[in-house]
Design an enzyme around this catalytic site. Structure first.
Site, PDB file in Angstrom:
ATOM      1  N   SER A  16     -26.220  59.095  -4.940  1.00  0.00           N
ATOM      2  CA  SER A  16     -27.421  58.997  -5.775  1.00  0.00           C
ATOM      3  C   SER A  16     -27.927  57.564  -5.765  1.00  0.00           C
ATOM      4  O   SER A  16     -27.286  56.656  -5.220  1.00  0.00           O
ATOM      5  CB  SER A  16     -27.109  59.435  -7.223  1.00  0.00           C
ATOM      6  OG  SER A  16     -26.174  58.545  -7.819  1.00  0.00           O
ATOM      7  N   GLY A  19     -27.679  53.666  -3.480  1.00  0.00           N
ATOM      8  CA  GLY A  19     -26.890  53.963  -2.293  1.00  0.00           C
ATOM      9  C   GLY A  19     -27.508  55.049  -1.455  1.00  0.00           C
ATOM     10  O   GLY A  19     -27.570  54.945  -0.221  1.00  0.00           O
ATOM     11  N   TYR A 155     -17.183  44.559 -16.779  1.00  0.00           N
ATOM     12  CA  TYR A 155     -18.100  44.757 -15.650  1.00  0.00           C
ATOM     13  C   TYR A 155     -18.517  43.413 -15.057  1.00  0.00           C
ATOM     14  O   TYR A 155     -18.381  43.190 -13.840  1.00  0.00           O
ATOM     15  CB  TYR A 155     -19.320  45.542 -16.119  1.00  0.00           C
ATOM     16  CG  TYR A 155     -20.401  45.713 -15.078  1.00  0.00           C
ATOM     17  CD1 TYR A 155     -20.233  46.595 -14.020  1.00  0.00           C
ATOM     18  CD2 TYR A 155     -21.601  45.001 -15.151  1.00  0.00           C
ATOM     19  CE1 TYR A 155     -21.226  46.766 -13.055  1.00  0.00           C
ATOM     20  CE2 TYR A 155     -22.596  45.163 -14.205  1.00  0.00           C
ATOM     21  CZ  TYR A 155     -22.404  46.032 -13.164  1.00  0.00           C
ATOM     22  OH  TYR A 155     -23.388  46.191 -12.217  1.00  0.00           O
TER      23      TYR A 155
END
Length: 284
Positions: A16, A19, A155
């Site tokens: 999705s 990418g 993250y």
């Protein structure tokens, strides 16, 4: 073997978003594209987009956190196509939580997918690129790889780590004809937000609740005005195929301005001043 001798690109995280569109765009530009994803049962969106663009992609299964599988995937691509000219490390996942709310397991999960996965794949493709005297390794990081942001501790930590690894590697590989770069999107309209890891207690009442509410409201606004996945993918494809080398790329003018704030911030005050306002008060 690659029947037409086109350059071969290996792209991760293609089910999705960026990418998917990066894989299609690289194929549209004439590369042979091996598009990988954890679950190939989710490949329909990619193959449909490729068909609409009039191109084909070679879909293969790969979980970037499985390093044995990564080696098997690279070995199979080299056996089937003879080369890997471009690696796009795109697979990634976010996490919303601050330090006290994160388990060490959740921190490790972020390191596995956002840091160790790209590092492992990069190590696997470098020998062939070095021997060929050419090649490109492009890692999709984030503006969060240059700007630490509230409630993105794990993250941003992983993205900072992978940028440091790649920047250290880049100057060594230039001497061997291999271009190692990172590309930093800002907010992009994709499934990324839906895949963000949120510990169960992140929304619970507590000392961070009001700050988190303000942060989530600010983030919702940012993603409401996000760059499209297609536009971001075009920028990724540009960086992946450029003959003009640079280490750091961004996918939009806004991303460039945001990253630039941090890179010129020698004492850290500009970033803290900018991000403090994101969490000072909850919306009315």
């Amino acid at each position: 073997m690659n029947p037409h001798g086109q350059p071969v690109a290996l792209v991760t995280g293609t089910s999705s978003g960026m990418g998917l569109h990066t894989a299609v765009e690289l194929a549209r530009r004439g590369l042979t594209v091996v598009a990988t994803m954890r679950d190939t049962s989710r490949a329909a969106a990619l193959t449909d987009a490729a068909a609409q663009a009039g191109v084909e992609v070679d879909v293969r299964a790969l979980d970037v956190t499985d390093h044995d599988a990564a080696r098997a995937c690279v070995d199979a691509v080299l056996a089937d196509l003879g080369r890997i000219d471009v690696l796009v490390n795109n697979a990634g996942r976010g996490a919303v939580a601050t330090a006290e709310q994160l388990s060490l397991e959740e921190v490790r999960d972020q390191l596995e997918v956002n840091y160790l996965g790209p590092v492992a794949l990069t190590k696997l493709v470098l020998p062939g690129m070095r021997e060929a005297g050419s090649g490109t390794v492009l890692t999709v990081t984030s503006v969060g790889g240059a700007v630490g942001q509230p409630f993105a501790d794990a993250y941003c930590g992983a993205k900072f780590a992978v940028e440091g690894f790649m920047q250290s590697l880049a100057v060594v590989m230039l001497a061997h004809g291999v271009h190692v770069s990172v590309i930093e999107p800002a907010a992009v309209a994709s499934d990324f937000v839906g895949n963000v890891a949120r510990p169960d207690d992140v929304r619970a009442e507590g000392p961070y609740a009001a700050q988190l509410e303000a942060y989530l409201a600010r983030s919702a606004g940012a993603f409401a005005n996000a760059q499209s996945s297609q536009d971001a993918a075009a920028a990724i494809a540009d960086a992946a195929t450029s003959t003009d080398y640079r280490f750091r790329w961004q996918t939009s003018d806004g991303a460039t301005a945001f990253v630039g704030m941090s890179l010129a911030d020698t004492d850290g005050s500009r970033v803290l001043g900018a991000t403090r306002g994101w969490i000072e008060r909850a919306p009315n």
